[in-house]
Write a protein that holds these residues in place. Structure first.
Motif, short mmCIF file in Angstrom:
data_model
loop_
_atom_site.label_atom_id
_atom_site.label_comp_id
_atom_site.label_asym_id
_atom_site.label_seq_id
_atom_site.Cartn_x
_atom_site.Cartn_y
_atom_site.Cartn_z
N GLY A 230 -18.29 52.96 -10.89
CA GLY A 230 -17.52 52.87 -9.66
C GLY A 230 -16.02 52.92 -9.90
O GLY A 230 -15.25 52.27 -9.19
N GLY A 277 -15.04 46.08 -4.88
CA GLY A 277 -15.48 46.90 -6.02
C GLY A 277 -15.15 46.22 -7.32
O GLY A 277 -15.09 44.99 -7.40
N SER A 278 -14.92 47.03 -8.36
CA SER A 278 -14.69 46.48 -9.70
C SER A 278 -13.50 45.54 -9.74
O SER A 278 -13.49 44.56 -10.49
CB SER A 278 -14.46 47.63 -10.69
OG SER A 278 -15.59 48.46 -10.74
N SER A 302 -15.64 40.54 -3.17
CA SER A 302 -15.52 41.91 -2.66
C SER A 302 -15.84 41.95 -1.17
O SER A 302 -16.86 41.42 -0.73
CB SER A 302 -16.50 42.83 -3.39
OG SER A 302 -16.02 43.15 -4.66
#
Lengths: 334, 433
Positions: A230, A277-278, A302
């Motif tokens: 991702g 996300g990350s 997130s």
């Protein structure tokens, strides 16, 4: 409604509405009494903002990805990965589905209710946008044409047209009455075919139309370098809505790896985005003409969706840690 | 480790004798196909081919396919994700809703749901699932394809015994996969499904000139081998002969020779073309074909990517299984669908699943395995095996037994006995006919 003055740079958590299962989507009702959230345990949750009521709405047989509420606030419509559309009496003491339709083959990823409350639009993995009568639940029209999964839907505020955005960054505009496609907008900056992964990644994850209908924002991910992990940057591609031309592309100052899951234009003119996300969760704020955000707030988890309260002072997020958080867009009282 | 001669097991010799008895039929069929007649496999000929020798088809879902999105769904749990379970052609057996076409072939499949390979590393998982053993620093073991080519390939096979069709570019001989069996049994890789590299005669060389130089090479080789015959010189010579045969049969690798309707049925994408090519190669006597499909390493967006990848896999695989059955080939063809491991029951914050070797699934078909069955089980959330736990060794013993081989036999390499399958494991008797 005249929105009170806000100061996004002072945004802070006002309240945490805890469920426990990771959340997928959220919407306020038009009166601003409730926040509805969708969860990975297949339920919807109804949180009362002026109390502690927290009710489960059970009926989907898979993840409910999409929520929309009619302008009267009486009916909530949800769409799930079970391909079903469910109608709910939004303010009932213990809501049960009043109608269930096997509406699509495969996932329903987006639903929207028309501004006049007459139509429900739904779309997802079977590539067909469908229009339903909100009152009778009958199929009014099918709008085929997308060549990849449809991720987002948005009625124009005049109710005459509907926008649908897909995995490959194609936004189609439909004439609701005629059932015909009127134009396509190119948001391919939100899509990539990853040669290493041999798969598509991206998509128009969310859309927002500014109140004056001058700007359309499409949210998602760009510059994907590693689809497995991702790795890519959040982005909002904005369009001159009348001309259909891409204008400013909103980005984050640092090259963080996240997806911009949804966006909303505040009545004050700035764009609000929910990231996850990350790099973790953020709320980001952009002025219309500026590429980079003027403020960014780190979240506890997130974010997967956001909703703007009708009064314009609050924004809610559906977050991965199973908490829906209500943020106030101004300085906290001392 | 140097290669050596035939292992000398009774099974090996028997397989060759059986083949020699029907080789004429096989060659006849191959000749027709080489002429571009894609419909050569009539039932009678298919039956003859089926009797000729056992074959293997491996569908390798690279990166680690999710067992929860395929063979062992857990809907309605916190680990199940949005994937639902659907009924199959076998009452009581359900698989993931991403495989609706495959579900209709369930009566021809066997699911092994209790796989625990205890190895979450891609490289090591790959080794386990290709060799049936955990990696050892002191020795490299042959891959399944090399073993199958060595043990099952007809004595005078004119095509490579182990062919690997990949979605990527490149190609060539992966000799190291054969380990101590020698490079002759390494895989020939068809990058993007293209014919083997360097199998077209250069324009500057006429067929007459080529025949003359080959004749001269043969004379020199014969002269040399009369005094210094070794495994290496035989392999060297055999490689030339096989290459020449390969050049004559180059059209076998041209999947466009198959009927247009078949190309449509398999799908207009790499996996569709590659699986149709696999069918074509198996029909024409190739012993072992591996088709790779990439990529399932979905730490991010597991569900979206599985929808996309399995959307290709589902219809193509179901079509291939149905075709093998309709042509009478499934009785003699072992089909294995596997990965280096499965994916975590836990769904991470990227909507992804990570590496999970503790409780996952492999699908099999053909060669008399109990079709329509399920062996082993995981718990309600898919986090542990609760019944019928097996590892890579058990799977390999089972493959060999299904192929009619005694999996307890050994090769003798430089005086050292090397069992063809991990001696600490055994076949899953319950699934064998």
């Amino acid at each position: 409604m005249q929105a009170p003055a806000t100061d996004p740079t002072q945004t802070h958590v006002l309240r945490e509405l805890k469920h426990g299962s990771p959340l997928l989507a959220c919407r306020f009702d038009p009166a601003g009494q409730f926040l509805f959230a969708a969860a990975q345990d297949n339920t919807l949750r109804r949180f009362r903002l002026d109390g502690d009521e927290h009710i489960a709405l059970a009926g989907h047989q898979s993840w409910p990805l999409a929520l929309a509420i009619d302008p009267s606030g009486k009916t909530l419509v949800s769409g799930g990965c079970d391909g079903r559309l469910l109608w709910w009496p939004a303010d009932a003491p213990a809501p049960q589905p009043s109608r269930a339709l096997d509406a699509h083959a495969g996932w329903i990823r987006a639903v929207a209710v028309s501004p006049d409350g007459q139509l429900v639009a739904s779309a997802g993995n079977d590539l067909v946008v469908r229009l339903w009568s909100l009152g009778e639940g009958t199929l009014v029209r099918e709008l085929p044409g997308h060549e990849s999964h449809v991720y987002s839907l948005l009625f124009d505020s005049d109710g005459k047209s509907l926008l649908s955005g897909d995995l490959k960054g194609v936004v189609r505009q439909w004439d609701v009455a005629a059932g015909s496609e009127t134009r396509k907008l190119d948001a391919a900056v939100l899509w990539k075919y990853d040669e290493g992964f041999r798969a598509d990644i991206g998509g128009v994850r969310g859309m927002a139309l500014r109140a004056d209908r001058a700007l359309l924002a499409c949210a998602g991910i760009t510059n994907v370098t590693n689809a497995f992990a991702g790795l890519g940057q959040p982005i909002a591609a904005t369009f001159d809505f009348a001309a259909g031309q891409q204008k400013v592309v909103h980005r984050i100052k640092e090259a963080i790896n996240d997806v911009l899951w949804n966006v909303a234009y505040h009545p004050d003119g700035y764009l609000i985005g929910a990231l996850g996300g990350s790099a973790g969760g953020f709320l980001a704020f952009w002025r219309p003409e500026e590429e980079f955000e003027f403020h960014r707030l780190k979240l506890a988890a997130s974010a997967r969706d956001l909703a703007l309260h009708p009064a314009g002072l609050l924004v809610a997020t559906a977050e991965h840690d199973g908490v829906a958080r209500i943020y106030e867009l101004r300085k906290a009282p001392a | 480790m140097k290669c050596t001669y035939a292992c000398g097991t009774a099974d090996h010799l028997l397989a060759r004798r059986q083949f020699l008895g029907s080789v004429a039929a096989g060659l006849s069929a191959g000749g027709l196909a080489a002429a571009g007649l894609g419909t050569f496999v009539r039932p009678a000929i298919a039956e003859q081919i089926a009797k000729a020798h056992k074959r293997v088809l491996v569908i390798w879902l690279s990166g680690g396919v999710s067992q929860l999105e395929t063979w062992d769904p857990k809907p309605g749990t916190d680990t199940g994700g949005p994937t639902r379970a659907i009924s199959t052609s076998v009452p009581g057996v359900q698989i993931a809703d991403l495989l609706p076409h495959t579900a209709q072939q369930m009566h021809r499949l066997l699911l092994i749901r209790g796989v625990n390979t205890a190895e979450d590393d891609h490289g090591k998982g790959y080794q386990i699932m290709h060799t049936g053993r955990r990696p050892e620093p002191s020795i490299e073991y042959p891959h399944f394809g090399s073993l199958a080519a060595r043990l099952l390939e007809p004595a005078d096979a004119s095509l490579p015994g182990y062919i690997h069709i990949t979605p990527g570019g490149g190609g060539g001989l992966a000799a190291s996969e054969a380990a101590y069996l020698g490079p002759r049994f390494g895989s020939v890789t068809l990058g993007n499904g293209a014919p083997p590299q360097n199998t077209v005669l250069p324009q500057a060389i006429t067929e007459t000139a080529d025949a003359a130089r080959n004749s001269f090479r043969g004379q020199v080789n014969d002269h040399f081998s009369r005094r210094r015959r070794t495994a290496e010189t035989e392999a060297y010579s055999a490689t030339y002969d096989q290459a020449a045969a390969l050049m004559r049969k180059r059209e076998l690798f041209d999947v466009t020779k198959e009927p247009a309707a078949d190309q449509e049925r398999y799908g207009n994408h790499d996996l569709g073309r590659h699986c149709l090519l696999a069918r074509r190669l198996l029909e024409n006597g190739v012993t072992f074909v591996k088709v790779s499909h990439s990529n399932y390493d979905t730490h991010n967006e597991n569900f979206n990517f599985h929808i996309e990848q399995l959307g290709e896999f589902d219809r193509t695989f179901a079509t291939l299984i149905d075709d093998l059955a309709q042509r009478g080939m499934l009785d003699s063809t072992l089909v294995v669908v596997k990965s280096e491991f499965g994916r975590t029951p836990n769904i991470n914050h990227l909507f992804g699943r990570d590496h999970w070797s503790k409780a996952w699934s492999v699908a099999l078909a053909g060669c008399g395995l109990h079709s329509g069955g399920v062996y082993g089980a995981t718990n309600d959330r898919g986090t542990e095996v609760v019944d019928g736990q097996v590892n890579g060794g058990h799977l390999f013993h089972t493959y060999f037994r299904a192929l009619g081989l005694d999996s307890r036999e050994s090769f003798t390499i430089n005086g050292r006995p090397l069992p063809i399958a991990d001696p600490s494991a055994h076949a899953i008797e319950e699934v064998l006919a």
